[in-house]
Enzyme design. Structure first.
Site, PDB file in Angstrom:
ATOM      1  N   SER B 272      -5.485 -14.514   9.683  1.00  0.00           N
ATOM      2  CA  SER B 272      -6.417 -13.563  10.627  1.00  0.00           C
ATOM      3  C   SER B 272      -7.840 -14.464  10.412  1.00  0.00           C
ATOM      4  CB  SER B 272      -6.625 -12.130   9.911  1.00  0.00           C
ATOM      5  OG  SER B 272      -7.823 -11.812  10.701  1.00  0.00           O
ATOM      6  N   ASN B 280       0.234 -11.604   9.317  1.00  0.00           N
ATOM      7  CA  ASN B 280       0.473 -11.023  10.657  1.00  0.00           C
ATOM      8  C   ASN B 280       2.165 -11.484  11.174  1.00  0.00           C
ATOM      9  OD1 ASN B 280      -1.594  -9.580  11.684  1.00  0.00           O
ATOM     10  ND2 ASN B 280      -2.930 -11.514  11.989  1.00  0.00           N
ATOM     11  N   ARG B 311      15.863 -25.926  54.378  1.00  0.00           N
ATOM     12  CA  ARG B 311      14.828 -25.776  53.232  1.00  0.00           C
ATOM     13  C   ARG B 311      13.938 -24.928  53.449  1.00  0.00           C
ATOM     14  NH1 ARG B 311      13.488 -31.004  52.936  1.00  0.00           N
ATOM     15  NH2 ARG B 311      15.754 -31.183  52.230  1.00  0.00           N
TER      16      ARG B 311
END
Lengths: 382, 382, 382, 382
Positions: B272, B280, B311
């Site tokens: 962090s 984390n 197309r």
């Protein structure tokens, strides 16, 4: 490792530059420098400490690819960047650096700086379109043309009425985009959990100083509240859709059997690798392609709203790339349609011919009055 | 102009390389070379002409940024690339180059070559996950743990049963991905309108030769039929969702108040910028973030299915970038979860403690038998 | 309180009936009855107890509106239904009722029974389309027509080649739908947390008995693993897209200025409230409308994949309505296009006229051979 | 044939009534009656003719199921309804009926009448939530609690700060919804192709009269310009997301291992069919489920923006059901969360216990000041 063949055709060089690695890193360094100066101004750190940090930010030269590799692992850009910035700093400055902020403060603020710049780029092209369409609408309000519903000939309309409807949609969508970005493009500064802890009660003052320096509005922390970002995303999706409405109609009106309009001839545009005779509506193609990609991107950002507590896991991280893509697509679409609007080749002969063939008379009702009302009600504010 | 800070964290270097500009250009040049050789083999052009074209392809050095700028204008990559390839060719070879093909043939074939390569990268990481999860499931089938529904303690389950369900979902999703890519990764070769015109009836033979050279399956033209691309997209979306199911559970089980598992400690991961004490679950974050972006991308590709005639205008052009993004996200998610699966730190003490606290007994019913049945029914085919 | 004006136009009465309240309640009652019989067969409850439960299920007459009100509060249909079923039962039977099962077992099993029935309805109409399109493709393979790309005249194609591409897309999508529903339409039976607890080790046997009685395949519990439901959703989205491809082309070919085809005249269909002269392609409208709604529904279901532990909060509950809507839309689209395919009015004169006007010659290349190959490769298995 | 088991749990009876068949038919009849009166007021038809039409509208009793069947075929509700209304009319009145209008005028105006009513229902529940959350935020601003990021304990926050962020998100989203519905809920009146033809130049006056009678704002025709509908859809999606943010947090805080809050006990709510001990957060479940469905619905509506010319084929027709579903989901979510907000059971003991266990001190920084600023900046305007 570049991916311009994938990203460039759907956007513009100017918008790509707003979100490229160099700009992102520059914003991140500015954030850290401005934070240090704001803390010094509030007496939270010494002036020399702040100056050392500012110097480190100014002199920091980062290899974007390496930084990206480390950010991938760390989960945020800020962690590896701060590590680099600390190298030349003494312990006191290293400790003061970034203190009071968190990774999301950096990332959200960067995104808002980019959104603000992106807004001004977009508004320029959207204004070009509005000006050009208003002129066509006014000029052709009384030109009787086939109105078509469900792709079938219906009743006559003023050709300019159709154009005025494009105009009104785009002006309305532009207005919303301007409002939403202005309302949301604020500094984010809340620290680790959004309470502005560790700043001896000076958090609000630091934030005000930072916002002023960065040219952003100041507000309470909004890290865990993503409504504003969603609103920008939705506004972009609507702009892209409004541009694609115009593109859809122009592509239909350009069909060989209809030929009421054609995209302007631009060198290098609209050719075919297999057929020299073709004149492809590639501006419309850009806008229509953007409109197929935008709704899913908006949905992704909306999906992230129910984020977990003080910082979500997944949702927030998905927002940045999706919002960026919406800005890139909007830019590509707006630029393409600005060129189309300014040079639209309208064939009044074909319009009249098609109307006669439809056998539906030529009563265009109140088309002219409606056009006038639209131009009056939906003002393009540039 | 790079955007690695945006693209890299959600993917892997290997997958980014599959879709980067250099690889894309290399595939395009290979397409044109192989086409020339196939036409020569069928007597449609001279061998020297083919050799000149092959040489031009081999020697062509392209600036990707310039090519992207021109492709943006032209609407396709093939047009500016062919212009470059023609420079060193005499008139005959210049005329023979690309003849019988169209831009979409090049673009679709490139995408399929990339899909095939991407598949093998993905399968490697998905296999790592399956192997690791199967081992945990087998080992912990009988470990009584709190089963939770609607985020509330419910009844006991074997810890391994939860893991076996992750396993089965991922194996099932992997199987579908393998099948869909194998079924769709075919040469596209139809020419301007998909009828293989201008090849003196040798179109099918040319296609067969090309497919063989490119290592792709051969089929009739599929340019106007995008069902296969949509199926790959959906399969990728499902893989990403199945990985995120595992990530969701691990992130919940990693909460401080639960702590039954933790992501493995990886240097540079999970820190962090503001809190040194945090660990984390950034692997799970990657997977959950991917799962928020994927559904919208799948929806975009499905939206393009009703393309116009031979197309489409917009739909086909939106597919490539969206499918690429799905592959990039799947790779980032699979690699992150492979690392998590292989190193998952399981705390049996915490599992037992939580179960006691729940006061729901320890009857895990037929958990072990179900785990065995799952491992038997859902075979990981590597 | 009905909402047929909203739901009926996009679907068929038969498909609406598959998912209406009466059918849903009937399936729920059958589930409970079959569960009781299966437990009795395994000696878990007495035969008289099972008979009492079966009788209660047979005699239960439920007011759907009241049940829906209570289900809204309870969060599931099963809770209020079981409360009602218990009324006539003695304590022993009341206790035995539903035991071993959970609300999600009922809901998931109902959904699979409905999916199976819905599949057979859909396949009937999809087969009608395939048969009709194959005949047109074969018959018109050699009819030279304008091929169009990016809505511009390109090169000639066999008219039947375009139709064969519709056919192949629909057949391919149908095949996938058949496979995915067959693979997923299984009994769900896992009990409160999916471990089949409280059944004295007879859970697997009870499940086998129930599956047999219900005509569903048997498998381990899959409550927390939604990959199969997502795969059905995606397959439906692809079917809807493949049908809309055909609808897009027919609507374009029906434009007054093109008029190569028209939807068949059906009494009550295609009129206009304002213009008597109009012949609207309302079958195509249904299919195109479905294709605008389907991708978002597929995305919703994919978004629910990362559900929380043994039963998610929100994700699972969102699935049922979204999947139902996909089935309803697919039915409406398939029936509309079946009528269109079987009665498609093709104007060879207009086709020839448009081709002459395009001035692109009449070389349709290998159209006929490609049509033959498509009909050979993409077999409609009825 | 009802489908309340599918629609009711996710919505409210009041909101379902706004969009049910009876209300829809009543609005359609009112539209035709008001149109007749407006034309009479402008001298376009005789007063007796208008009175006959009004009488026919008042006396018309329609079987919704039959009407829905015919509407399915016709493509619009107006066609079969007008046919019915003509039965009792003489030729003059039959001819005057609906003249000057088109099906889409009826459908769009109905939708706007419903949106306006739906807004007032929603605002009531959203106001309840805002009032309740503001009180909690103010009261608990200084209560130190664990702040959590990425589902990990981070730093302390004032418990009321988290609640204030929910509040601000919901108030902000509500404000946007109010603005967008007010801006868009206008009469639609343009006639067959949107030019107000056939009304002898009195179209604008007729429109003004109608708007006044219907209680809607008046504007130029907007049939071919769907930006406003998209903006309402997006605003609903954002409201649903903001409510789900609150629901996500409450569901996480309600976990047995955390237990800082619980949903209020409501009779009939939150039970389990299998486990008597459970107290399920079913209010949160409703809100989270809505948030999984909403983004896809918003995306569908955005996808329809590029509609074809004066009335699209497919896009417009997809809008109504999707917008309705968003209103239904928003109502279900708002009502559920209003109950939760008003009765939220907060356990300060558990909050303090969790904070101590986290070992992160109790410095909540400027939480109280931020709460005060939020309550000041984000005013709930009821």
């Amino acid at each position: 490792m570049t991916d311009l063949l994938r990203t460039r055709p759907a956007s513009t060089p100017a918008m790509l530059a707003v979100f490229d690695d160099d700009t992102t890193i520059a914003h991140a360094l500015t954030f850290e420098a401005v934070l240090a100066k704001a803390k010094a101004a509030q007496g939270l750190i010494g002036i020399e400490v702040a100056e050392a940090i500012v110097r480190a930010c100014n002199q920091c030269s980062v290899n974007a690819a390496e930084l990206a590799d480390e950010a991938a692992l760390a989960g945020t850009l800020a962690i590896p960047l701060i590590k680099r910035l600390r190298v030349p700093l003494d312990d006191g400055a290293a400790d003061a650096l970034h203190k009071g902020a968190t990774s999301q403060d950096v990332a959200d603020t960067i995104l808002m700086l980019q959104a603000k710049k992106a807004k001004s780029l977009l508004l320029t092209d959207l204004d070009r379109i509005a000006v050009a369409l208003a002129a066509i609408a006014r000029q052709r309000a009384g030109t009787a043309a086939v109105g078509r519903t469900l792709l079938q000939d219906a009743l006559p309309v003023g050709f300019g009425l159709r154009v005025a409807q494009w105009y009104a949609g785009i002006v309305d969508a532009t207005r919303r985009l301007r409002i939403e970005i202005s309302a949301t493009a604020k500094l984010q500064f809340g620290g680790a959990a959004g309470a502005r802890a560790g700043l001896r009660g000076k958090g609000a003052a630091v934030a005000a100083h930072m916002a002023e320096s960065l040219g952003l509005a100041c507000d309470v922390p909004w890290h865990s509240r993503r409504v504003g970002v969603s609103a920008i995303a939705a506004a972009l999706g609507i702009v892209i859709g409004a541009l694609a409405k115009m593109a859809r109609d122009i592509s239909l009106l350009s069909q060989n059997a209809v030929r009421e309009v054609r995209e302007p001839v631009v060198s290098g545009r609209g050719g075919s690798s297999a057929m020299a005779h073709k004149h492809n509506p590639t501006g419309c193609q850009s806008a229509l392609s953007a409109a197929l990609r935008a709704p899913g991107l908006v949905a992704s950002i909306l999906s992230g709203l129910p984020a977990e507590e003080e910082r979500g896991i997944g949702g927030w991280q998905a927002e940045g790339p999706a919002l960026t893509e919406l800005f890139l697509l909007a830019a590509g679409s707006a630029e393409a349609m600005a060129t189309v609007a300014e040079g639209l080749d309208i064939d009044e002969g074909a319009i009249a011919r098609n109307l006669r063939a439809a056998g539906i008379g030529d009563d265009i009702g109140e088309s002219s009055a409606i056009v006038a009302a639209i131009l009056d009600n939906y003002r393009n504010d540039g």
